[in-house]
Design a protein around this motif. Structure first.
Motif, short mmCIF file in Angstrom:
data_model
loop_
_atom_site.label_atom_id
_atom_site.label_comp_id
_atom_site.label_asym_id
_atom_site.label_seq_id
_atom_site.Cartn_x
_atom_site.Cartn_y
_atom_site.Cartn_z
N PHE A 37 1.23 -1.24 0.06
CA PHE A 37 0.27 -0.11 -0.36
C PHE A 37 0.23 1.16 0.10
N ARG A 69 1.76 5.16 0.76
CA ARG A 69 0.58 6.01 2.46
C ARG A 69 1.02 7.25 1.78
N ILE A 102 3.53 0.35 2.14
CA ILE A 102 3.78 -0.47 3.17
C ILE A 102 3.86 -2.24 2.73
N ALA A 131 1.96 -4.79 3.01
CA ALA A 131 0.95 -5.49 4.30
C ALA A 131 1.24 -6.83 3.86
N ASN A 133 -1.73 -7.64 15.33
CA ASN A 133 -2.27 -6.44 14.27
C ASN A 133 -1.91 -6.52 13.91
N GLY A 191 -1.29 -8.38 8.24
CA GLY A 191 -1.23 -8.43 7.64
C GLY A 191 -2.96 -9.47 7.27
N THR A 195 -5.99 -9.59 7.61
CA THR A 195 -7.09 -8.93 6.71
C THR A 195 -6.66 -8.52 5.35
N THR A 196 -5.36 -8.57 4.92
CA THR A 196 -5.27 -7.66 3.48
C THR A 196 -5.25 -9.37 2.64
N ARG A 206 -8.26 -10.21 2.10
CA ARG A 206 -9.12 -9.41 0.88
C ARG A 206 -8.54 -9.76 -0.64
N HIS A 256 -6.04 -13.34 15.98
CA HIS A 256 -5.28 -12.73 16.93
C HIS A 256 -4.85 -13.42 18.66
N LYS A 306 1.46 -3.17 13.73
CA LYS A 306 1.46 -2.24 12.61
C LYS A 306 2.53 -1.04 12.61
N GLU A 307 2.49 -0.59 11.48
CA GLU A 307 3.67 0.49 11.17
C GLU A 307 4.85 0.11 11.23
N HIS A 341 6.80 -2.26 9.83
CA HIS A 341 7.76 -1.98 9.25
C HIS A 341 7.36 -1.73 7.75
N GLY A 350 -6.27 -0.44 -3.16
CA GLY A 350 -6.57 -0.73 -1.86
C GLY A 350 -7.33 0.47 -0.98
N HIS A 402 -12.32 2.68 2.17
CA HIS A 402 -12.37 4.60 3.11
C HIS A 402 -13.33 5.09 2.86
N1 LIG Z 1 -6.14 -0.19 2.46
C1 LIG Z 1 -5.53 -0.13 3.03
N2 LIG Z 1 -4.18 1.22 2.76
C2 LIG Z 1 -3.08 1.56 2.90
N3 LIG Z 1 -2.76 0.59 4.31
C3 LIG Z 1 -3.06 -0.66 4.18
C4 LIG Z 1 -4.70 -0.83 4.43
N4 LIG Z 1 -5.02 -2.15 4.81
C5 LIG Z 1 -4.29 -1.82 5.65
N5 LIG Z 1 -3.86 -1.53 4.93
C6 LIG Z 1 -2.46 -1.63 6.08
O1 LIG Z 1 -1.63 -3.10 6.38
C7 LIG Z 1 -1.37 -3.65 7.28
C8 LIG Z 1 -1.37 -4.86 7.66
O2 LIG Z 1 -3.30 -3.90 7.78
P1 LIG Z 1 -3.91 -5.91 7.68
O3 LIG Z 1 -5.22 -5.05 8.08
O4 LIG Z 1 -3.99 -6.32 6.77
O5 LIG Z 1 -3.74 -6.62 9.75
P2 LIG Z 1 -4.01 -7.54 10.32
O6 LIG Z 1 -3.38 -8.53 10.26
O7 LIG Z 1 -5.58 -8.09 9.41
O8 LIG Z 1 -3.92 -6.40 11.40
P3 LIG Z 1 -5.77 -6.24 12.24
O9 LIG Z 1 -5.26 -7.61 13.47
O10 LIG Z 1 -5.40 -5.22 12.74
O11 LIG Z 1 -6.91 -6.64 12.02
C9 LIG Z 1 -0.57 -2.37 8.40
O12 LIG Z 1 0.01 -2.02 8.24
C10 LIG Z 1 -2.01 -1.69 8.09
O13 LIG Z 1 -2.08 -0.54 8.61
#
Ligand SMILES: Nc1ncnc2c1ncn2[C@@H]1O[C@H](COP(=O)(O)OP(=O)(O)OP(=O)(O)O)[C@@H](O)[C@H]1O
Ligand SMILES: [Mg+2]
Lengths: 341, 292
Positions: A19, A21, A30, A32, A52, A55, A57-58, A61, A209, A332-333, A335, B287, B291
């Motif tokens: 991603f 930013r 980032i 992810a 948290n 990655g 959720t990413t 998705r 988690h 988060k943030e 890496h 991504g 939002h």
């Molecule tokens: N749409 C996006 N745009 C920018 N950065 C994103 C986006 N989605 C996720 N991120 C970043 O990517 C990284 C991984 O996020 P992700 O949501 O996949 O983590 P997660 O393992 O699901 O965490 P959580 O337990 O908080 O749900 C994080 O640093 C997040 O800030």
């Protein structure tokens, strides 16, 4: 082809998702998801466990075709999710972690009716399926009430029903128990394991988690940290393979530290916690019983022993051992790589 | 030969199955929108009555200026003198235009606010189905509003239309709606990427509103704007409607009107879908979809 049991239900290979930013000087990239590879076989209940921001959720998705990865391939039942998106979406039941994934102004039944049509269910077949799912999840009595009046646990049940509407082969469950009280959490976990996985034979990718959740439910677990999959094993293998095998917990009266056990041989590490006049010594050793008698003697020489307990390492210990971070931490943030251009 | 036919039959069946599925989804989207709308019954009633309230001053203003409901200068310009019918029909059109630019344009944005956009996009139907469902809901809503307006106006003033013209009117409006769907898709994609997509909508709405001879005859526009107006689908919709229903003189033949409108519709739909497709790709890469 999709009925073939040798075809993996889900296959991710070297998936990368970045991603961008900010703008200008503050521009950041980032990573992810950073080269994730995993394979789920039909009928498997597979956990994706990480703190948290790891990655999880990413990746989910990307699999659900909501994001397009920057590199790597993802296949659902042998079909590429990018080229064959409509087919793959039909095979996937998605439960996203955010609470607001349904129409709060509509009743559970109306929500389900709407989504059923999107998945190609109509008429009697649709109504039958909806009634069946409402019954299965114990929602029949409240099914005509607007969701805004539901507790979050009940909303989560409706979300589960929504994910199962079209009887998909693959379920992607992103943090299904997040924010639920213990009772609902227990219900959802039992439902996932007993009903969905054992009875209906669904292939399930579950992200969480919570250690205990992964440990309790999943046959195999992928540890994910900072976008990378650290390892994939069964919970038992993880616990067996970390070097310290057992933890001896001794509770005793008064405040002490590791010095107390200085003379005892065979101890790898000792930590002490002091609370309400009681010290708990966590003694890490190859085998607890080898050091047990010496430890007891050493402690008894100084104070009274209140209790002794031998513990297997938890997945939490494994995670800390492998990554150096605790699962409770928010990575988060951390890496993010910073670019200046 | 037999095998080929068999494959053809399968293809036909698969295609019809798929179209049935998409249509069911469009319909479900429409029903869902009605249900959501009807949760606020007072707002809904207002949305039906407001237009009438706004229309009345226009009509009274017109009558005051002209000194009656017949205007000689209007007759000279377009061949019909009845300002009440003229203004009412034009006003009805503003509703359609608004529908394409606001209701459809904001349909996906609305899902973004609800938080349901991702759930909906994860379903096995192409994205255009959702905007189509919204469009259907908006059209039905619009028709209901028009019905209410017409009843009110008839109660107060009576409007004189040629009933034989109703059928061709519906035809030309249907064709215009296709073009508006294209414009709506275009707007929908804008609102997906710009949080301020409303500004683009507003700008486009103003341009179309000025170019379309809604409250006035085409002839009163400056010449270059008259030329531009010929590229706007709503021009044909409103001129055609007034021609069929009240005998307005138009500067082109009916055949020309249908052919041009048909082509504009094709162009707008192709354009709208393409822009939407590109932007959908882009949001899935960057991504930014979830939002708001
Ligand atoms: N749409 C996006 N745009 C920018 N950065 C994103 C986006 N989605 C996720 N991120 C970043 O990517 C990284 C991984 O996020 P992700 O949501 O996949 O983590 P997660 O393992 O699901 O965490 P959580 O337990 O908080 O749900 C994080 O640093 C997040 O800030
Ligand atoms: Mg997450």
């Amino acid at each position: 082809m999709s009925g073939d049991s040798t075809v993996p239900a889900l296959e991710c290979r070297d998936v990368v998702k970045q991603f961008r930013r900010g703008r200008g000087f503050k521009k950041k990239v980032i990573r992810a998801v950073d080269g994730a590879t995993l394979t789920l076989y039909p009928g498997e209940l597979f956990g994706l466990l990480g703190p948290n921001g790891a990655g999880k959720t990413t990746l989910v998705r990307c699999i659900a075709t909501l994001l397009i990865p920057d590199a790597g391939t993802i296949r659902v039942l042998g079909h590429d999710v990018f080229k064959d998106a409509l087919f793959c979406r039909q095979q996937i039941g998605l439960l996203t972690s955010g609470e607001r994934t349904l129409y709060w102004k509509l009743s559970a039944r109306d929500n389900l009716k709407f989504f059923a049509a999107l998945y190609g269910l109509t008429g009697k077949e649709r109504d039958k399926r909806i009634e069946y799912l409402l019954g299965l999840l114990g929602l029949q009595e409240v099914a005509n009430e607007r969701l805004e009046r539901y507790s979050s646990g009940m909303k989560q049940k409706v979300s589960l029903a929504r994910a199962m509407l079209h009887d998909p082969k693959l379920l992607l469950l992103d943090e299904p128990t997040l924010g639920l009280d213990p009772q609902f959490g227990r219900f959802i976990r039992g439902f996932i394991k007993e009903e969905l996985n054992k009875k209906q034979g669904k292939t399930i990718l579950l992200t969480t988690h919570y250690m205990d959740e992964a440990d309790e439910l999943c046959a195999r677990i992928a540890f994910i940290n900072q976008g990378r999959i650290v390892d994939i094993k069964s919970p038992e293998e993880y616990k067996r393979d970390i070097p310290h095998k057992e933890i001896l917990k001794v509770r005793c009266l008064g405040q002490f530290d590791g010095e107390l056990l200085k003379g005892v041989s065979g101890i790898e590490r000792v930590s002490a916690e002091f609370n309400d006049g009681v010290t708990t010594l966590n003694i890490v050793a190859e085998r607890a019983e080898m050091v047990l008698s010496e430890v007891i003697e050493a402690v008894r020489a100084r104070t009274r022993i209140l209790g002794v307990d031998v513990q297997e390492p938890t997945l939490e210990d494994v995670f800390i051992y492998m990554t150096g971070t605790s699962l409770g931490a928010d990575t988060k943030e951390e890496h993010e790589t910073q670019y200046q251009d | 030969m037999a095998r080929l036919e068999c494959i053809n039959m399968q293809l036909v069946k698969r295609t019809t199955d798929r179209l049935c599925h998409y249509w069911a989804a469009v319909w479900a989207e429409n029903i869902k929108e009605w249900k959501l709308e009807l949760t606020y019954k007072a707002d809904f009633a207002r949305s039906l009555i407001d237009p009438v309230v706004y229309l009345l001053p226009y009509l009274l203003y017109g009558i005051a200026l002209v000194g009656g409901r017949e205007s000689e200068s209007l007759r000279n310009l377009v061949g019909t003198a009845d300002i009440i019918t003229f203004i009412t029909l034009g006003y009805v059109f503003i509703g359609f235009l608004n529908m394409a630019l606001w209701a459809m344009g904001f349909s996906l944005r609305k899902e973004q606010f609800y938080g349901t956009l991702e759930s909906v996009f994860a379903a096995p139907v192409p994205r255009w189905v959702f905007t189509m469902g919204m469009a259907l809901h908006s059209i039905l809503h619009q028709l209901l509003m028009i019905g209410v307006q017409i009843v009110f106006i008839i109660l107060i003033f009576s409007i004189k239309i040629n009933p034989i013209g109703l059928l061709p009117t519906l035809l030309i409006i249907a064709l215009m709606l296709v073009a508006l769907y294209g414009i709506g898709m275009f707007m929908a994609s804008f609102t997906l990427i710009f949080k301020q997509g409303g500004l683009v909508s507003e700008a486009l709405a103003s341009i179309l509103m000025i170019l379309t001879p809604i409250a006035y005859p085409l002839a009163v526009l400056p010449v270059f704007m008259q030329k531009l107006a010929l590229f706007v689908p709503t021009t044909y919709g409103i001129l055609g409607t007034r021609h069929f229903l009240m005998g307005e003189r138009i500067g082109f033949t009916l055949r020309e009107a249908f052919v041009r409108l048909g082509m504009l519709s094709l162009l707008w739909v192709a354009f709208g879908l393409t822009v939407f497709w590109i932007i959908d790709r882009w949001t899935r890469r960057s991504g930014t979809l979830g939002h708001y």
